[in-house]
Enzyme design. Structure first.
Site, PDB file in Angstrom:
ATOM      1  N   LYS A  60       0.944  -1.141   0.044  1.00  0.00           N
ATOM      2  CA  LYS A  60       0.054   0.132  -0.176  1.00  0.00           C
ATOM      3  C   LYS A  60       0.990   1.250  -0.017  1.00  0.00           C
ATOM      4  O   LYS A  60       0.375   2.441  -0.535  1.00  0.00           O
ATOM      5  CB  LYS A  60      -1.135  -0.011   1.279  1.00  0.00           C
ATOM      6  CG  LYS A  60      -2.114  -0.830   0.933  1.00  0.00           C
ATOM      7  CD  LYS A  60      -3.115  -0.736   2.040  1.00  0.00           C
ATOM      8  CE  LYS A  60      -4.251  -1.855   1.911  1.00  0.00           C
ATOM      9  NZ  LYS A  60      -5.335  -1.760   2.888  1.00  0.00           N
TER      10      LYS A  60
ATOM     11  N   TYR B 273       5.755   0.314  20.268  1.00  0.00           N
ATOM     12  CA  TYR B 273       5.557   1.618  21.079  1.00  0.00           C
ATOM     13  C   TYR B 273       5.854   2.641  19.921  1.00  0.00           C
ATOM     14  O   TYR B 273       5.066   3.790  19.597  1.00  0.00           O
ATOM     15  CB  TYR B 273       6.104   1.863  22.260  1.00  0.00           C
ATOM     16  CG  TYR B 273       5.812   2.991  23.161  1.00  0.00           C
ATOM     17  CD1 TYR B 273       4.472   2.990  23.565  1.00  0.00           C
ATOM     18  CD2 TYR B 273       6.428   4.148  22.980  1.00  0.00           C
ATOM     19  CE1 TYR B 273       4.020   4.216  24.483  1.00  0.00           C
ATOM     20  CE2 TYR B 273       5.984   5.349  23.651  1.00  0.00           C
ATOM     21  CZ  TYR B 273       4.820   5.306  24.328  1.00  0.00           C
ATOM     22  OH  TYR B 273       4.396   6.507  24.868  1.00  0.00           O
TER      23      TYR B 273
HETATM   24  N1  LIG Z   1     -12.094  -4.728   6.757  1.00  0.00           N
HETATM   25  C1  LIG Z   1     -11.440  -4.147   5.791  1.00  0.00           C
HETATM   26  O1  LIG Z   1     -11.811  -3.531   4.723  1.00  0.00           O
HETATM   27  C2  LIG Z   1      -9.867  -4.240   6.367  1.00  0.00           C
HETATM   28  C3  LIG Z   1      -8.944  -3.229   5.416  1.00  0.00           C
HETATM   29  C4  LIG Z   1      -7.648  -3.341   5.865  1.00  0.00           C
HETATM   30  C5  LIG Z   1      -7.060  -3.978   6.876  1.00  0.00           C
HETATM   31  N2  LIG Z   1      -7.938  -4.651   7.711  1.00  0.00           N
HETATM   32  C6  LIG Z   1      -7.652  -5.690   8.749  1.00  0.00           C
HETATM   33  O2  LIG Z   1      -6.449  -4.938   9.560  1.00  0.00           O
HETATM   34  C7  LIG Z   1      -5.434  -5.633   9.836  1.00  0.00           C
HETATM   35  C8  LIG Z   1      -4.216  -5.035   9.714  1.00  0.00           C
HETATM   36  O3  LIG Z   1      -3.715  -4.641   8.356  1.00  0.00           O
HETATM   37  P1  LIG Z   1      -2.792  -3.272   8.019  1.00  0.00           P
HETATM   38  O4  LIG Z   1      -2.720  -3.072   6.707  1.00  0.00           O
HETATM   39  O5  LIG Z   1      -3.024  -2.284   9.114  1.00  0.00           O
HETATM   40  O6  LIG Z   1      -1.355  -4.164   8.378  1.00  0.00           O
HETATM   41  P2  LIG Z   1       0.077  -3.751   9.013  1.00  0.00           P
HETATM   42  O7  LIG Z   1       0.017  -2.324   8.282  1.00  0.00           O
HETATM   43  O8  LIG Z   1       0.967  -4.758   8.839  1.00  0.00           O
HETATM   44  O9  LIG Z   1      -0.103  -3.240  10.533  1.00  0.00           O
HETATM   45  C9  LIG Z   1      -0.377  -4.443  11.492  1.00  0.00           C
HETATM   46  C10 LIG Z   1      -0.545  -3.940  12.913  1.00  0.00           C
HETATM   47  O10 LIG Z   1      -0.846  -4.808  13.912  1.00  0.00           O
HETATM   48  C11 LIG Z   1       0.072  -5.134  14.780  1.00  0.00           C
HETATM   49  N3  LIG Z   1       0.321  -6.378  15.018  1.00  0.00           N
HETATM   50  C12 LIG Z   1       0.458  -7.599  14.181  1.00  0.00           C
HETATM   51  N4  LIG Z   1       0.549  -8.698  14.785  1.00  0.00           N
HETATM   52  C13 LIG Z   1       0.664  -8.570  16.036  1.00  0.00           C
HETATM   53  C14 LIG Z   1       0.416  -9.465  17.141  1.00  0.00           C
HETATM   54  N5  LIG Z   1       0.733 -10.604  17.068  1.00  0.00           N
HETATM   55  N6  LIG Z   1       0.324  -8.599  18.508  1.00  0.00           N
HETATM   56  C15 LIG Z   1       0.266  -7.331  18.443  1.00  0.00           C
HETATM   57  N7  LIG Z   1       0.347  -6.439  17.377  1.00  0.00           N
HETATM   58  C16 LIG Z   1       0.367  -7.029  16.271  1.00  0.00           C
HETATM   59  C17 LIG Z   1       1.468  -4.372  14.017  1.00  0.00           C
HETATM   60  O11 LIG Z   1       2.171  -4.312  15.260  1.00  0.00           O
HETATM   61  P3  LIG Z   1       3.742  -3.925  15.368  1.00  0.00           P
HETATM   62  O12 LIG Z   1       3.968  -2.349  14.764  1.00  0.00           O
HETATM   63  O13 LIG Z   1       4.472  -4.041  16.564  1.00  0.00           O
HETATM   64  O14 LIG Z   1       4.322  -4.879  14.066  1.00  0.00           O
HETATM   65  C18 LIG Z   1       0.655  -3.368  13.357  1.00  0.00           C
HETATM   66  O15 LIG Z   1       0.517  -2.166  14.187  1.00  0.00           O
HETATM   67  C19 LIG Z   1      -5.570  -6.888   8.752  1.00  0.00           C
HETATM   68  O16 LIG Z   1      -5.037  -8.263   9.160  1.00  0.00           O
HETATM   69  C20 LIG Z   1      -7.155  -7.124   8.145  1.00  0.00           C
HETATM   70  O17 LIG Z   1      -7.755  -8.055   9.231  1.00  0.00           O
HETATM   71  C21 LIG Z   1      -9.104  -4.528   7.364  1.00  0.00           C
END
Ligand SMILES: NC(=O)c1ccc[n+]([C@@H]2O[C@H](COP(=O)([O-])OP(=O)(O)OC[C@H]3O[C@@H](n4cnc5c(N)ncnc54)[C@H](OP(=O)(O)O)[C@@H]3O)[C@@H](O)[C@H]2O)c1
Length: 282
Positions: A67, A154
């Site tokens: 993205k 953090y």
């Molecule tokens: N419904 C929708 O249309 C939609 C759209 C986009 C995303 N989503 C959802 O949002 C989720 C995240 O997407 P994203 O694009 O934001 O991903 P991303 O940019 O990779 O961010 C993931 C976030 O989750 C945290 N995280 C991941 N694994 C973790 C764990 N085991 N324990 C604690 N924190 C954890 C990460 O923390 P760190 O910084 O510590 O790594 C980071 O802040 C997806 O899996 C999806 O389910 C939904």
């Protein structure tokens, strides 16, 4: 036939083709939407070159982890993308690529259905990645003033706070102490609780001692995460990420085909049917 794509990594369980192809057939548009797995940055580059050459490609969606990377290849970005610095939708026009972000609109529209005025509410965002950015921007557009962010790392949350400083004041909360403070709304933007790790939850709702108005999980697979199940047991309003996903898809289609009028009708009449069909595929 015109072509649309979703690009990203690990797309095996993505239901985006189902949603988009349903929207396309509803509007009688002769186009097909399919997934393209891109294992690395080199493949992303090759994909963009292919798109520029192929006259039938109208645009594409972008998901994890491209993205932000995709912006490097775009000739133009929308005002929202300029602020969020992440795009999930790209449109090709006269051979040039323009980047848009419809995630935040999907989030905002889905939240508006819950009918809570967020302006004076205390909102906790769990996570500080791309989805968190879209939700924060959505809240900013809805006039929210009290937004807290808790993230495993953090520093990433403090970076987000600095990043959005011009628009909204974010307060960073220690991930390990997040259950000690009072909020009205909790939004999970981490993948904790997502299939197959359905026994996990990012927040201990059972032991939480304050009253919550809404718990929203951006995850849609499973439709009822552990977080949402526990919230429902305490009679708290819940919402999953399915409507966000469908609304962001509709917004992308509007951009690709310059549709403005009839799609509003589609949103109202078909959204529930589409949600039910999508849920039946699990
Ligand atoms: N419904 C929708 O249309 C939609 C759209 C986009 C995303 N989503 C959802 O949002 C989720 C995240 O997407 P994203 O694009 O934001 O991903 P991303 O940019 O990779 O961010 C993931 C976030 O989750 C945290 N995280 C991941 N694994 C973790 C764990 N085991 N324990 C604690 N924190 C954890 C990460 O923390 P760190 O910084 O510590 O790594 C980071 O802040 C997806 O899996 C999806 O389910 C939904």
């Amino acid at each position: 036939m015109k072509k649309l794509y979703l690009i990203g990594k690990s797309l095996k369980h993505s239901i985006s083709p189902l949603i988009h192809n349903k929207i396309l057939s509803n509007f009688g548009i002769d186009a097909v939407y399919s997934n393209v797995e891109l294992p690395d940055f080199e493949k992303l580059k090759e994909f963009v070159e292919m798109v520029k050459k192929d006259g039938d490609v109208v645009g594409f969606n972008v998901t994890i982890p491209y993205k932000e990377d995709i912006l490097e290849f775009c000739d133009e970005v929308s005002e929202d993308v300029r602020i969020i610095q992440a795009a999930n939708t790209v449109k090709k026009e006269n051979g040039k690529l323009k980047a848009y972000n419809t995630d935040w609109i999907g989030f905002k529209k889905s939240l508006e259905e819950v009918n809570i005025d967020v302006k004076d509410k205390k909102i906790l965002i769990l996570g500080a990645g791309g989805a968190a950015k879209a939700c924060i921007y959505g809240f900013y557009k809805m006039g929210a003033k009290q937004i807290f962010v808790a993230n495993r790392t953090y520093e990433k949350a403090t970076r987000l706070r600095d990043y959005f400083r011009e628009f909204v004041q974010l307060q960073v909360i220690n991930w390990l102490k997040k259950e000690s403070y009072e909020y009205d709304i909790i939004i999970n933007t981490t993948p904790i609780g997502m299939f197959p790790e359905v026994e996990k939850s990012p927040f201990d709702i059972r032991e939480y001692r304050f009253n919550l108005l809404l718990v929203y999980d951006t995850i849609y697979n499973p439709p009822l995460t552990k977080l949402l199940k526990e919230a429902e047991l305490k009679n708290i309003n819940t919402s999953n990420g399915l409507k966000m996903l469908i609304y962001q898809a509709i917004e992308a289609e509007k951009i690709w085909w310059n549709i403005a009028k009839d799609i509003e009708q589609f949103e109202k009449e078909e959204l529930d049917v589409l949600s039910r069909n999508v849920l039946m595929t699990y």
